[in-house]
Design a protein around this motif. Sequence first.
Motif, PDB file in Angstrom:
ATOM      1  N   GLY A 187       8.378  -5.358  14.884  1.00 19.11           N
ATOM      2  CA  GLY A 187       9.500  -6.292  15.027  1.00 19.11           C
ATOM      3  C   GLY A 187      10.754  -5.704  15.625  1.00 19.11           C
ATOM      4  O   GLY A 187      11.785  -6.369  15.657  1.00 19.11           O
ATOM      5  N   HIS A 210      -6.965  -2.158  -4.534  1.00 19.73           N
ATOM      6  CA  HIS A 210      -6.688  -2.732  -3.213  1.00 19.73           C
ATOM      7  C   HIS A 210      -7.189  -4.171  -3.095  1.00 19.73           C
ATOM      8  O   HIS A 210      -6.560  -4.992  -2.425  1.00 19.73           O
ATOM      9  N   ASP A 252      -3.487  -0.942  12.702  1.00 23.28           N
ATOM     10  CA  ASP A 252      -4.624  -1.807  12.330  1.00 23.28           C
ATOM     11  C   ASP A 252      -4.839  -2.892  13.374  1.00 23.28           C
ATOM     12  O   ASP A 252      -5.965  -3.213  13.759  1.00 23.28           O
ATOM     13  N   GLY A 295       1.129   1.062   9.665  1.00 26.65           N
ATOM     14  CA  GLY A 295      -0.267   0.643   9.477  1.00 26.65           C
ATOM     15  C   GLY A 295      -0.544  -0.705  10.108  1.00 26.65           C
ATOM     16  O   GLY A 295      -1.622  -0.908  10.684  1.00 26.65           O
ATOM     17  N   SER A 296       0.418  -1.610  10.021  1.00 24.54           N
ATOM     18  CA  SER A 296       0.165  -2.949  10.566  1.00 24.54           C
ATOM     19  C   SER A 296      -0.083  -2.893  12.069  1.00 24.54           C
ATOM     20  O   SER A 296      -1.003  -3.540  12.585  1.00 24.54           O
ATOM     21  N   SER A 345      12.007  -2.173  15.091  1.00 24.80           N
ATOM     22  CA  SER A 345      12.622  -0.948  14.549  1.00 24.80           C
ATOM     23  C   SER A 345      12.586   0.177  15.587  1.00 24.80           C
ATOM     24  O   SER A 345      13.521   0.965  15.672  1.00 24.80           O
TER      25      SER A 345
HETATM   26  O1  NZQ Z   1       8.053  -4.165  12.544  1.00 20.24           O
HETATM   27  P1  NZQ Z   1       9.106  -3.145  12.569  1.00 20.24           P
HETATM   28  O2  NZQ Z   1      10.408  -3.642  13.069  1.00 20.24           O
HETATM   29  O3  NZQ Z   1       8.675  -1.880  13.265  1.00 20.24           O
HETATM   30  O4  NZQ Z   1       9.421  -2.770  11.017  1.00 20.24           O
HETATM   31  C1  NZQ Z   1       8.453  -2.210  10.171  1.00 20.24           C
HETATM   32  C2  NZQ Z   1       7.951  -3.176   9.109  1.00 20.24           C
HETATM   33  O5  NZQ Z   1       8.893  -4.170   8.840  1.00 20.24           O
HETATM   34  C3  NZQ Z   1       9.129  -1.164   9.332  1.00 20.24           C
HETATM   35  N1  NZQ Z   1       9.138   0.164   9.949  1.00 20.24           N
HETATM   36  C4  NZQ Z   1       8.071   0.880  10.357  1.00 20.24           C
HETATM   37  N2  NZQ Z   1       8.479   2.084  10.799  1.00 20.24           N
HETATM   38  C5  NZQ Z   1       9.823   2.106  10.672  1.00 20.24           C
HETATM   39  C6  NZQ Z   1      10.255   0.879  10.149  1.00 20.24           C
HETATM   40  N3  NZQ Z   1      11.550   0.599   9.916  1.00 20.24           N
HETATM   41  C7  NZQ Z   1      12.453   1.561  10.203  1.00 20.24           C
HETATM   42  N4  NZQ Z   1      12.117   2.767  10.698  1.00 20.24           N
HETATM   43  C8  NZQ Z   1      10.824   3.085  10.941  1.00 20.24           C
HETATM   44  N5  NZQ Z   1      10.485   4.309  11.373  1.00 20.24           N
HETATM   45  O6  NZQ Z   1       8.365  -1.082   8.149  1.00 20.24           O
HETATM   46  C9  NZQ Z   1       7.814  -2.351   7.863  1.00 20.24           C
HETATM   47  C10 NZQ Z   1       6.411  -2.184   7.368  1.00 20.24           C
HETATM   48  O7  NZQ Z   1       5.564  -1.720   8.391  1.00 20.24           O
HETATM   49  P2  NZQ Z   1       3.982  -1.848   8.225  1.00 20.24           P
HETATM   50  O8  NZQ Z   1       3.346  -1.275   9.425  1.00 20.24           O
HETATM   51  O9  NZQ Z   1       3.637  -3.244   7.845  1.00 20.24           O
HETATM   52  O10 NZQ Z   1       3.717  -0.928   6.948  1.00 20.24           O
HETATM   53  P3  NZQ Z   1       2.440  -0.140   6.499  1.00 20.24           P
HETATM   54  O11 NZQ Z   1       2.314   1.112   7.275  1.00 20.24           O
HETATM   55  O12 NZQ Z   1       2.514  -0.046   5.039  1.00 20.24           O
HETATM   56  O13 NZQ Z   1       1.196  -1.067   6.905  1.00 20.24           O
HETATM   57  C11 NZQ Z   1       0.771  -2.122   6.083  1.00 20.24           C
HETATM   58  C12 NZQ Z   1      -0.511  -2.749   6.601  1.00 20.24           C
HETATM   59  O14 NZQ Z   1      -1.587  -1.786   6.622  1.00 20.24           O
HETATM   60  C13 NZQ Z   1      -2.700  -2.287   5.871  1.00 20.24           C
HETATM   61  C14 NZQ Z   1      -2.014  -3.151   4.837  1.00 20.24           C
HETATM   62  O15 NZQ Z   1      -2.899  -4.035   4.201  1.00 20.24           O
HETATM   63  C15 NZQ Z   1      -0.965  -3.862   5.661  1.00 20.24           C
HETATM   64  O16 NZQ Z   1      -1.521  -4.933   6.374  1.00 20.24           O
HETATM   65  N6  NZQ Z   1      -3.528  -1.172   5.379  1.00 20.24           N
HETATM   66  C16 NZQ Z   1      -4.317  -0.518   6.248  1.00 20.24           C
HETATM   67  C17 NZQ Z   1      -5.203   0.457   5.842  1.00 20.24           C
HETATM   68  C18 NZQ Z   1      -6.094   1.185   6.751  1.00 20.24           C
HETATM   69  N7  NZQ Z   1      -6.054   0.945   8.040  1.00 20.24           N
HETATM   70  O17 NZQ Z   1      -6.883   2.007   6.309  1.00 20.24           O
HETATM   71  C19 NZQ Z   1      -5.353   0.822   4.439  1.00 20.24           C
HETATM   72  C20 NZQ Z   1      -4.205   0.409   3.612  1.00 20.24           C
HETATM   73  O18 NZQ Z   1      -4.642   0.399   2.278  1.00 20.24           O
HETATM   74  C21 NZQ Z   1      -3.627  -0.923   3.962  1.00 20.24           C
HETATM   75  O19 NZQ Z   1      -4.405  -1.943   3.377  1.00 20.24           O
END
Ligand code: NZQ
Length: 389
Positions: A40, A271, A103, A99-100, A42
């Motif tokens: 989004g 999970h 993934d 991760g989002s 960042s």
């Molecule tokens: O979207 P932006 O603006 O970049 O903001 C992100 C988001 O709002 C922000 N962010 C990321 N890096 C940043 C930052 N803000 C400031 N400075 C930075 N350096 O953080 C927010 C969350 O990001 P997101 O990618 O959603 O977080 P996460 O890494 O926790 O990922 C979550 C997703 O991964 C899945 C989860 O279910 C969820 O959908 N998973 C994936 C797994 C896998 N591939 O093995 C296993 C996990 O158990 C998990 O289920």
Amino acid sequence: MLGNFKYCNPTKLYFGDESLNYLSDELKNYGKNIVLIYGGGSIKKNGIYDEVINILKKNNKNITEISGVMPNPTVEKLYEGIEIARSANADLLLAVGGGSVIDYAKAVAVSIYCNEDPWDKYFIKFDEPDCKIVPVGCVLTMVGTGSEMNAGSVITNPKQKLKIGHVFQSEEVMPRFAILNPIYTLTLPEYQMVAGIYDIFSHICEQYFSGEDDNTSDYISEGLMRSLIHSSLIAKKNPNDYEARSNIMWTATWALNTLIAKGKSTDWMVHMLGQAVGAITNATHGMTLSAVSLPYYRYIMKYGLNKFVRFAKNVWNIDDTNKSKEEVATEGLNAMEAWMNELGLIMNISKLGATKEMIEDLVNATIILEGGYKLLNKEEIKEIFIKSL
Ligand code: NZQ
Ligand code: ZN
């Protein structure tokens, strides 16, 4: 070590505050068409976007962007990205984010050349790709999921109220390279930092609380947990502590790149419960796990008592003199709870927007998996959600 297994992890890691310098070397291995995928915004605020774009331009790449990948990426967004990557004739999907974003890039990678509906094929039927898979590389900005070095991809279908993860068998789904610069994580809001820390802890627990045999993987897990607990408390007090943040980043990668699951069963029920909460509330992943963990572990403790005693002693330094196994195990979980509170984690699903009326939907969205000390039934899952409210 019981069982027979294969271990291969093809992801090349570049770690440290100068690790982005290696991106140019990697880019030489791919064609001209790079699809840059991010969230989004960042990365635009903290300058990572500009750094990456400059490197891509210096390497004379054609750049197409997929932006706005949301936390808990949706299937609608996936369909949009597939079209963009197809039109761009992508040679490499470069995911810059957490991760989002990673993934999501993997889900696009297996779908560009797929003739079927990717949601049905990969996330309902759990089929493996039988088409060309476009390579994924990543620059990690949020620490927790381990997506940078595994073949997992989690996609949410809000209409169907489902959030489903597929851990692909094919090594080609794993990022070909991952750039891990701890400095990039320093701009994370505290809420995301601690959610990520708990995600890591939960990944380790879910591979640790299973099995009865003496297994090297469990000793590695205990070491990772001790390091994480130590560094997390430093990072909570001073988020800019590079040593702590870099240790957390490295721990996250090893917590879920399949190493510590080798030669043993695993119990991914936390999970599964957390993903159900995520599907219904769209809450932050790590917080969905913290909110259900203790009711779950307190419920299954008696079925895996010896392991919970070991956890209390080896991870939380609980003294077992003149205490019953139940007392020691309980003290271990209490110590874990105190640590979770100190970090400021969310401890109830009601704080994430879940209500009593949603319990039925939550139970229906929970996939029941084997592997743990107690195979749950729907009634037990309902109980755990009620206790988590
Ligand atoms: O979207 P932006 O603006 O970049 O903001 C992100 C988001 O709002 C922000 N962010 C990321 N890096 C940043 C930052 N803000 C400031 N400075 C930075 N350096 O953080 C927010 C969350 O990001 P997101 O990618 O959603 O977080 P996460 O890494 O926790 O990922 C979550 C997703 O991964 C899945 C989860 O279910 C969820 O959908 N998973 C994936 C797994 C896998 N591939 O093995 C296993 C996990 O158990 C998990 O289920
Ligand atoms: Zn997780």
